[in-house]
Design an enzyme around this catalytic site. Structure first.
Site, PDB file in Angstrom:
ATOM      1  CD  GLU A   1      -1.326  -2.259   2.232  1.00 37.23           C
ATOM      2  OE1 GLU A   1      -0.179  -2.721   2.029  1.00 37.23           O
ATOM      3  OE2 GLU A   1      -2.065  -2.672   3.135  1.00 37.23           O
TER       4      GLU A   1
ATOM      5  CB  CYS B   1      -0.797  -2.929   8.987  1.00 36.60           C
ATOM      6  SG  CYS B   1       0.331  -1.758   8.193  1.00 36.60           S
TER       7      CYS B   1
END
Length: 164
Positions: free
Chosen positions: A59, A87
């Site tokens: 990401e 996360c």
């Protein structure tokens, strides 16, 4: 199937392809695609081991590319597709980048920060709301992760046997 769902599946398929690049490099197979106006502006796969960088998650790499490509750290109206629930670090980066929407394939009970372990996106006081689309193509993504860890366990077992 509506048009949005077809587009979402298309971009998630690309994220799953990118996750395979991570697997080939011995990384946990996670892939991410950042899309703006139906065009990829950033994409990445996990590279933390390869780059010796704890922030080199799929990401983050996609967000960095996207920012460079549009020459703006604000990624307004963009959509992030990722093969597993982000996360805390990645969810926080998405908030700061002001992405519009997040689509992911699987929950992550150990580290997921958008609903499983914690939900950073809905934490009181967060100043940007990201539209959250829950699991898409979860069976394929789950199988990819399960096979990776199964193969890793077999390799570790074989390494122990060969050391004797």
């Amino acid at each position: 199937m509506n048009i949005n769902n077809q587009k979402d599946k298309h971009w998630m398929s690309r994220a799953l392809q990118l996750a395979n690049n991570a697997k080939i490099n011995g990384e946990v197979p996670v892939g991410a695609v950042l899309v703006l106006k139906n065009n990829i502006i950033g994409e990445g796969w996990n590279c933390s081991i390869t780059h010796c960088d704890p922030t080199a998650h799929a990401e983050i790499i996609a967000l960095r590319q996207g920012s460079k490509n549009i020459k703006n750290y604000r990624l307004l109206d963009s959509v992030m597709y990722v093969t597993i629930e982000p996360c805390i670090m990645c969810a926080g980066a998405m908030i700061h980048a002001r992405i519009k929407r997040l689509v992911f394939a699987n929950y992550s009970k150990k580290t997921g920060a958008v609903g499983s372990f914690i939900n950073i996106l809905r934490y009181p006081g967060i100043n940007h709301l990201i539209i959250l689309n829950r699991p898409l193509m979860s069976e394929r993504a789950s199988l990819q992760l399960k096979n990776f860890f199964k193969e890793r366990r077999i390799q570790q077992k074989n390494n122990k046997i060969n050391r004797r």
